[in-house]
Design a protein around this motif. Sequence first.
Motif, short mmCIF file in Angstrom:
data_model
loop_
_atom_site.label_atom_id
_atom_site.label_comp_id
_atom_site.label_asym_id
_atom_site.label_seq_id
_atom_site.Cartn_x
_atom_site.Cartn_y
_atom_site.Cartn_z
N ILE A 1 -5.07 6.51 -12.89
CA ILE A 1 -5.69 5.94 -11.69
C ILE A 1 -5.46 4.44 -11.62
CG2 ILE A 1 -7.90 5.61 -10.52
CD1 ILE A 1 -8.84 8.23 -11.69
N ALA A 2 -5.33 3.79 -12.78
CA ALA A 2 -5.17 2.34 -12.80
C ALA A 2 -3.84 1.89 -12.22
CB ALA A 2 -5.32 1.83 -14.24
N ILE A 3 -2.82 2.74 -12.23
CA ILE A 3 -1.49 2.32 -11.79
C ILE A 3 -1.47 1.94 -10.31
CG2 ILE A 3 0.90 3.06 -11.51
CD1 ILE A 3 0.62 4.66 -14.06
N PRO A 4 -1.93 2.79 -9.37
CA PRO A 4 -1.91 2.35 -7.96
C PRO A 4 -2.86 1.19 -7.68
CG PRO A 4 -3.03 4.46 -8.19
CD PRO A 4 -2.38 4.19 -9.51
N ILE A 5 -4.01 1.16 -8.38
CA ILE A 5 -4.92 0.02 -8.19
C ILE A 5 -4.27 -1.26 -8.66
CG2 ILE A 5 -7.16 -0.93 -8.85
CD1 ILE A 5 -8.19 1.91 -9.16
N ALA A 6 -3.59 -1.21 -9.80
CA ALA A 6 -2.90 -2.40 -10.30
C ALA A 6 -1.79 -2.83 -9.36
CB ALA A 6 -2.35 -2.12 -11.69
N THR A 7 -1.14 -1.88 -8.70
CA THR A 7 -0.07 -2.23 -7.77
C THR A 7 -0.59 -3.10 -6.63
OG1 THR A 7 1.05 -0.15 -8.29
CG2 THR A 7 1.73 -1.29 -6.29
N VAL A 8 -1.73 -2.72 -6.06
CA VAL A 8 -2.32 -3.49 -4.96
C VAL A 8 -2.82 -4.84 -5.44
CG1 VAL A 8 -4.13 -3.51 -3.21
CG2 VAL A 8 -2.90 -1.39 -3.70
N LEU A 9 -3.52 -4.86 -6.58
CA LEU A 9 -4.07 -6.12 -7.09
C LEU A 9 -2.97 -7.10 -7.48
CD1 LEU A 9 -7.10 -4.89 -9.24
CD2 LEU A 9 -7.13 -5.96 -6.99
N VAL B 1 0.81 -1.22 0.00
CA VAL B 1 0.00 0.00 0.00
C VAL B 1 0.85 1.27 0.00
CG1 VAL B 1 -1.65 1.33 1.38
CG2 VAL B 1 -2.06 -1.09 0.95
N PRO B 2 1.90 1.39 0.83
CA PRO B 2 2.72 2.62 0.73
C PRO B 2 3.33 2.82 -0.65
CG PRO B 2 3.18 1.46 2.78
CD PRO B 2 2.34 0.55 1.96
N LEU B 3 3.77 1.74 -1.29
CA LEU B 3 4.32 1.88 -2.63
C LEU B 3 3.23 2.22 -3.64
CD1 LEU B 3 6.94 -1.03 -2.76
CD2 LEU B 3 7.32 1.41 -2.37
N ALA B 4 2.02 1.72 -3.41
CA ALA B 4 0.91 2.09 -4.29
C ALA B 4 0.57 3.57 -4.14
CB ALA B 4 -0.31 1.22 -3.97
N LEU B 5 0.61 4.08 -2.91
CA LEU B 5 0.37 5.51 -2.71
C LEU B 5 1.46 6.35 -3.36
CD1 LEU B 5 -0.80 5.52 1.03
CD2 LEU B 5 -2.22 5.70 -1.03
N LEU B 6 2.71 5.89 -3.27
CA LEU B 6 3.80 6.59 -3.94
C LEU B 6 3.61 6.57 -5.46
CD1 LEU B 6 6.53 8.03 -3.88
CD2 LEU B 6 7.63 5.77 -3.81
N ALA B 7 3.18 5.42 -5.99
CA ALA B 7 2.90 5.33 -7.42
C ALA B 7 1.77 6.26 -7.82
CB ALA B 7 2.57 3.89 -7.80
N ALA B 8 0.77 6.41 -6.94
CA ALA B 8 -0.35 7.32 -7.24
C ALA B 8 0.13 8.77 -7.30
CB ALA B 8 -1.44 7.16 -6.18
N VAL B 9 0.99 9.15 -6.35
CA VAL B 9 1.52 10.52 -6.35
C VAL B 9 2.33 10.78 -7.61
CG1 VAL B 9 3.08 12.11 -5.16
CG2 VAL B 9 1.49 10.70 -3.84
N LEU B 10 3.16 9.82 -7.99
CA LEU B 10 3.97 9.98 -9.19
C LEU B 10 3.12 9.99 -10.44
CD1 LEU B 10 6.96 7.61 -8.29
CD2 LEU B 10 6.94 10.10 -8.26
N SER B 11 2.15 9.08 -10.50
CA SER B 11 1.33 8.97 -11.71
C SER B 11 0.42 10.17 -11.91
CB SER B 11 0.48 7.69 -11.63
OG SER B 11 -0.41 7.59 -12.72
N LEU B 12 -0.16 10.69 -10.82
CA LEU B 12 -1.11 11.80 -10.93
C LEU B 12 -0.45 13.17 -10.93
CD1 LEU B 12 -3.87 10.47 -8.48
CD2 LEU B 12 -3.86 10.35 -10.98
N GLY B 13 0.77 13.26 -10.39
CA GLY B 13 1.39 14.57 -10.26
C GLY B 13 2.73 14.72 -10.93
N LEU B 14 3.70 13.93 -10.50
CA LEU B 14 5.08 14.15 -10.93
C LEU B 14 5.32 13.70 -12.37
CD1 LEU B 14 7.80 15.22 -10.05
CD2 LEU B 14 8.37 12.93 -9.20
N SER B 15 4.77 12.57 -12.77
CA SER B 15 5.00 12.06 -14.13
C SER B 15 4.45 13.00 -15.20
CB SER B 15 4.40 10.66 -14.28
OG SER B 15 5.12 9.74 -13.47
N PRO B 16 3.21 13.53 -15.08
CA PRO B 16 2.76 14.51 -16.09
C PRO B 16 3.66 15.74 -16.15
CG PRO B 16 0.91 13.69 -14.82
CD PRO B 16 2.14 13.17 -14.15
#
Length: 370
Positions: free
Chosen positions: A286-294, A124-139
């Motif tokens: 949005i799919a990136i952090p969800i996919a990380t957990v699944l 979960v912490p890595l999924a949250l980090l992936a969410a921050v990167l995917s929604l903010g830093l990567s764009p």
Amino acid sequence: MPSLRRIPLLSRCLPSERLFERNLLREFSGLAAGVFFVLLTIMIVTRGAKLLGLAASGTVASEAVAALLGFTLLGVVPWLLSVTVFITVLMALTRAWRDHEMAVWFAAGQSLTDWIRPVLTFAVPLALLAAVLSLGLSPWAKFKAREYREQLATRDDMSALAPGLFKESTHSDRVVFIENFSGEGGSARNIFVQQREGDSHIITVAKQGHFLNMPDGERVLVLQNGRRYQGVVGLPSYRTVEFEEARIRIEEPDRHEVTTSIEASGTGVLWNSADPEQAAELARRIAIPIATVLLALLAIPLAYVNPRVGRAFNLLAAVLLFTIYLNLINVAQSWIASGRLPAAIGMWPVHLTVAAIAWGLFRYRSRPRT
């Protein structure tokens, strides 16, 4: 007395559970660091080789390779985190099956679903980090990379000029040749410049020169101790001028506006947009952090090792399911962008399908064995 009896029981159970989770998280962290480093190294080598090839051909400035590589890596790090979580959990639990630690685990009265809590604690912490990167830093990184590329495309990139090679300008109206940079203070020596202004051709040669950056962003080539020839090709009349110093404008001030692609658009812009392509890009982020957990949950039953089948069978099945999952995400994104799949539904059917597969594998692996 009842309270005194509970104290030894708690002191025996709780520390052992915490000790187990602590050791497991330590193993996960060590494996994740190694896996992420390997994946990142592969990306650096592959993307870096491509950028170095572009720099060698003069398409990209040599000093821009490091910046473009950094922006590119920031764009792919969210998916690298997802892959890292999946491989880490799969490797750790495969080792537990191979070393017969799972037999001890089941003999102690624990079930396969009891692995969910420590795995989620790690994922979960890595999924949250992936969410921050995917929604903010990567764009933001993709926007900066696009801005940098457009700045390089809209200028005559003299920084990519190599000694001994003829460099043609973007508009094909100027050719520059520099023999070497062995002059005083690293200045260029034996410079040749050919320009075309309408029907007139101008050839300038100089013994040495250097580049000068103006405050407004304009770049000027300062020539010293040279000669200039100007005339029309085919006519005998040529004008010759000798000079001690002359200046040729190489780059105009940068006043262009950067065009923003969908991948480089901010998440807030995508959220408020009704465009199907932008909705598809938002669903992918949005799919990136969800996919990380699944994927972390899916790796628990996939780590099962059957000695009769072989150790590589579970890894092949895991790679197959992982590839199918990523391909389904890409297909769903293309369907949303084309309007075949409503944006309100998004990629949830794909995620629910993978969750159902994980639930089915948990049921299958947890069934009583004879």
